[in-house]
Design a protein around this motif. Sequence first.
Motif, PDB file in Angstrom:
ATOM      1  N   GLY A   1      22.354 -27.365  26.629  1.00 38.54           N
ATOM      2  CA  GLY A   1      22.187 -28.759  27.027  1.00 38.54           C
ATOM      3  C   GLY A   1      23.004 -29.773  26.259  1.00 38.54           C
ATOM      4  O   GLY A   1      22.828 -30.979  26.452  1.00 38.54           O
ATOM      5  N   TYR A   2      23.894 -29.327  25.381  1.00 40.58           N
ATOM      6  CA  TYR A   2      24.700 -30.253  24.599  1.00 40.58           C
ATOM      7  C   TYR A   2      26.046 -30.515  25.265  1.00 40.58           C
ATOM      8  O   TYR A   2      26.594 -29.643  25.934  1.00 40.58           O
ATOM      9  CB  TYR A   2      24.973 -29.680  23.200  1.00 40.58           C
ATOM     10  N   THR A   3      26.570 -31.703  25.042  1.00 38.32           N
ATOM     11  CA  THR A   3      27.970 -31.978  25.349  1.00 38.32           C
ATOM     12  C   THR A   3      28.741 -31.536  24.114  1.00 38.32           C
ATOM     13  O   THR A   3      28.348 -31.849  22.990  1.00 38.32           O
ATOM     14  CB  THR A   3      28.183 -33.475  25.626  1.00 38.32           C
ATOM     15  N   VAL A   4      29.836 -30.800  24.315  1.00 34.45           N
ATOM     16  CA  VAL A   4      30.555 -30.230  23.176  1.00 34.45           C
ATOM     17  C   VAL A   4      32.046 -30.530  23.298  1.00 34.45           C
ATOM     18  O   VAL A   4      32.650 -30.305  24.349  1.00 34.45           O
ATOM     19  CB  VAL A   4      30.347 -28.700  23.086  1.00 34.45           C
ATOM     20  N   MET A   5      32.611 -31.027  22.201  1.00 34.52           N
ATOM     21  CA  MET A   5      34.037 -31.318  22.162  1.00 34.52           C
ATOM     22  C   MET A   5      34.684 -30.486  21.063  1.00 34.52           C
ATOM     23  O   MET A   5      34.150 -30.397  19.956  1.00 34.52           O
ATOM     24  CB  MET A   5      34.274 -32.808  21.889  1.00 34.52           C
ATOM     25  N   GLY A   6      35.822 -29.899  21.398  1.00 35.58           N
ATOM     26  CA  GLY A   6      36.621 -29.153  20.430  1.00 35.58           C
ATOM     27  C   GLY A   6      38.028 -29.728  20.412  1.00 35.58           C
ATOM     28  O   GLY A   6      38.877 -29.276  21.174  1.00 35.58           O
ATOM     29  N   PRO A   7      38.268 -30.746  19.595  1.00 34.65           N
ATOM     30  CA  PRO A   7      39.611 -31.338  19.544  1.00 34.65           C
ATOM     31  C   PRO A   7      40.588 -30.414  18.816  1.00 34.65           C
ATOM     32  O   PRO A   7      40.171 -29.479  18.126  1.00 34.65           O
ATOM     33  CB  PRO A   7      39.390 -32.624  18.738  1.00 34.65           C
TER      34      PRO A   7
ATOM     35  N   VAL B   1      28.042 -32.492  20.292  1.00 39.14           N
ATOM     36  CA  VAL B   1      28.476 -31.745  19.115  1.00 39.14           C
ATOM     37  C   VAL B   1      30.004 -31.692  19.129  1.00 39.14           C
ATOM     38  O   VAL B   1      30.609 -31.436  20.167  1.00 39.14           O
ATOM     39  CB  VAL B   1      27.915 -30.307  19.131  1.00 39.14           C
ATOM     40  N   ILE B   2      30.594 -31.949  17.966  1.00 38.28           N
ATOM     41  CA  ILE B   2      32.034 -31.777  17.795  1.00 38.28           C
ATOM     42  C   ILE B   2      32.229 -30.529  16.942  1.00 38.28           C
ATOM     43  O   ILE B   2      31.622 -30.399  15.877  1.00 38.28           O
ATOM     44  CB  ILE B   2      32.676 -32.997  17.100  1.00 38.28           C
ATOM     45  N   LEU B   3      33.071 -29.616  17.422  1.00 38.68           N
ATOM     46  CA  LEU B   3      33.381 -28.391  16.690  1.00 38.68           C
ATOM     47  C   LEU B   3      34.841 -28.455  16.247  1.00 38.68           C
ATOM     48  O   LEU B   3      35.736 -28.528  17.084  1.00 38.68           O
ATOM     49  CB  LEU B   3      33.153 -27.161  17.571  1.00 38.68           C
TER      50      LEU B   3
ATOM     51  N   HIS C   1      34.889 -41.176  18.312  1.00 36.34           N
ATOM     52  CA  HIS C   1      35.000 -42.398  19.113  1.00 36.34           C
ATOM     53  C   HIS C   1      34.915 -42.089  20.607  1.00 36.34           C
ATOM     54  O   HIS C   1      34.234 -42.795  21.359  1.00 36.34           O
ATOM     55  CB  HIS C   1      36.298 -43.132  18.775  1.00 36.34           C
ATOM     56  N   GLN C   2      35.592 -41.026  21.046  1.00 36.89           N
ATOM     57  CA  GLN C   2      35.565 -40.674  22.468  1.00 36.89           C
ATOM     58  C   GLN C   2      34.137 -40.369  22.937  1.00 36.89           C
ATOM     59  O   GLN C   2      33.721 -40.813  24.000  1.00 36.89           O
ATOM     60  CB  GLN C   2      36.466 -39.467  22.751  1.00 36.89           C
ATOM     61  N   LEU C   3      33.398 -39.636  22.124  1.00 38.88           N
ATOM     62  CA  LEU C   3      32.012 -39.329  22.498  1.00 38.88           C
ATOM     63  C   LEU C   3      31.156 -40.596  22.525  1.00 38.88           C
ATOM     64  O   LEU C   3      30.316 -40.760  23.404  1.00 38.88           O
ATOM     65  CB  LEU C   3      31.414 -38.287  21.550  1.00 38.88           C
ATOM     66  N   GLU C   4      31.384 -41.492  21.580  1.00 37.58           N
ATOM     67  CA  GLU C   4      30.637 -42.759  21.563  1.00 37.58           C
ATOM     68  C   GLU C   4      30.966 -43.583  22.802  1.00 37.58           C
ATOM     69  O   GLU C   4      30.066 -44.142  23.437  1.00 37.58           O
ATOM     70  CB  GLU C   4      30.937 -43.549  20.296  1.00 37.58           C
ATOM     71  N   VAL C   5      32.242 -43.656  23.166  1.00 35.92           N
ATOM     72  CA  VAL C   5      32.660 -44.393  24.365  1.00 35.92           C
ATOM     73  C   VAL C   5      32.014 -43.795  25.614  1.00 35.92           C
ATOM     74  O   VAL C   5      31.629 -44.510  26.534  1.00 35.92           O
ATOM     75  CB  VAL C   5      34.208 -44.394  24.492  1.00 35.92           C
ATOM     76  N   ASP C   6      31.865 -42.468  25.608  1.00 34.76           N
ATOM     77  CA  ASP C   6      31.250 -41.780  26.748  1.00 34.76           C
ATOM     78  C   ASP C   6      29.727 -41.879  26.744  1.00 34.76           C
ATOM     79  O   ASP C   6      29.060 -41.261  27.572  1.00 34.76           O
ATOM     80  CB  ASP C   6      31.685 -40.316  26.779  1.00 34.76           C
ATOM     81  N   GLY C   7      29.169 -42.632  25.786  1.00 34.08           N
ATOM     82  CA  GLY C   7      27.732 -42.903  25.781  1.00 34.08           C
ATOM     83  C   GLY C   7      26.878 -41.977  24.944  1.00 34.08           C
ATOM     84  O   GLY C   7      25.655 -42.000  25.044  1.00 34.08           O
ATOM     85  N   HIS C   8      27.485 -41.183  24.098  1.00 32.34           N
ATOM     86  CA  HIS C   8      26.713 -40.268  23.247  1.00 32.34           C
ATOM     87  C   HIS C   8      26.419 -40.948  21.918  1.00 32.34           C
ATOM     88  O   HIS C   8      27.321 -41.421  21.241  1.00 32.34           O
ATOM     89  CB  HIS C   8      27.483 -38.962  23.024  1.00 32.34           C
ATOM     90  N   HIS C   9      25.126 -41.006  21.589  1.00 33.28           N
ATOM     91  CA  HIS C   9      24.712 -41.689  20.361  1.00 33.28           C
ATOM     92  C   HIS C   9      24.186 -40.711  19.313  1.00 33.28           C
ATOM     93  O   HIS C   9      24.038 -41.075  18.158  1.00 33.28           O
ATOM     94  CB  HIS C   9      23.662 -42.743  20.680  1.00 33.28           C
ATOM     95  N   GLN C  10      23.887 -39.494  19.731  1.00 30.95           N
ATOM     96  CA  GLN C  10      23.491 -38.444  18.793  1.00 30.95           C
ATOM     97  C   GLN C  10      24.653 -37.464  18.740  1.00 30.95           C
ATOM     98  O   GLN C  10      24.885 -36.707  19.688  1.00 30.95           O
ATOM     99  CB  GLN C  10      22.231 -37.730  19.271  1.00 30.95           C
ATOM    100  N   ILE C  11      25.379 -37.485  17.641  1.00 33.17           N
ATOM    101  CA  ILE C  11      26.574 -36.658  17.512  1.00 33.17           C
ATOM    102  C   ILE C  11      26.480 -35.848  16.224  1.00 33.17           C
ATOM    103  O   ILE C  11      26.313 -36.409  15.142  1.00 33.17           O
ATOM    104  CB  ILE C  11      27.857 -37.514  17.487  1.00 33.17           C
ATOM    105  N   ALA C  12      26.580 -34.536  16.364  1.00 32.99           N
ATOM    106  CA  ALA C  12      26.640 -33.644  15.203  1.00 32.99           C
ATOM    107  C   ALA C  12      28.069 -33.124  15.104  1.00 32.99           C
ATOM    108  O   ALA C  12      28.725 -32.917  16.122  1.00 32.99           O
ATOM    109  CB  ALA C  12      25.656 -32.493  15.369  1.00 32.99           C
ATOM    110  N   ILE C  13      28.543 -32.925  13.877  1.00 30.92           N
ATOM    111  CA  ILE C  13      29.900 -32.427  13.660  1.00 30.92           C
ATOM    112  C   ILE C  13      29.819 -31.178  12.789  1.00 30.92           C
ATOM    113  O   ILE C  13      29.189 -31.201  11.734  1.00 30.92           O
ATOM    114  CB  ILE C  13      30.785 -33.476  12.960  1.00 30.92           C
ATOM    115  N   PHE C  14      30.459 -30.121  13.270  1.00 31.90           N
ATOM    116  CA  PHE C  14      30.525 -28.873  12.525  1.00 31.90           C
ATOM    117  C   PHE C  14      31.972 -28.413  12.480  1.00 31.90           C
ATOM    118  O   PHE C  14      32.730 -28.680  13.402  1.00 31.90           O
ATOM    119  CB  PHE C  14      29.670 -27.782  13.185  1.00 31.90           C
ATOM    120  N   GLY C  15      32.342 -27.725  11.435  1.00 30.73           N
ATOM    121  CA  GLY C  15      33.701 -27.229  11.357  1.00 30.73           C
ATOM    122  C   GLY C  15      33.796 -25.989  10.505  1.00 30.73           C
ATOM    123  O   GLY C  15      32.932 -25.722   9.677  1.00 30.73           O
TER     124      GLY C  15
END
Length: 141
Positions: free
Chosen positions: A40-46, A16-18, A77-91
């Motif tokens: 259980g999610y990987t979460v990125m907050g850029p 998940v990208i926040l 892109h960073q999450l895809e490179v790290d092998g994540h194929h299911q990515i949700a984006i919230f803002g």
Amino acid sequence: MALPEPFYFKGGQPAVILLHTFSGTPTDVRVLGRSLQKQGYTVMGPMFTGHGTADPKQIFMQGRPEQWWQDTIAAIHQLEVDGHHQIAIFGESLGGLFAMKHWPSLMRLWRAARLIHHCFQWIRVALLTAFCRNVWLGIRS
């Protein structure tokens, strides 16, 4: 005083990208990010370019909407490179605009629909909890 930082909480395969608000920082969504990580999610907050500085004028001196869109694409892109194929984006606010801008490309990933539904449930619970807490604090004051 320490300046806010982006975050990357490693968890499971779904990610998940926040995205934060205009003039905000990833600190605005950090608590939600930790809650999703515990589920259980990987979460990125850029952090959008120009945000998170001691001088608010830097928002427009360093950043602009095109750059903030590139910041969003870089996070995906960073999450895809790290092998994540299911990515949700919230803002929130500005972040929500960029999340919606990316929505058409995510729709090709129908498998992500289940992940998005699950994340919405957790966001709804987090928002309801925050609302109830604020009401309770308001009653107690």
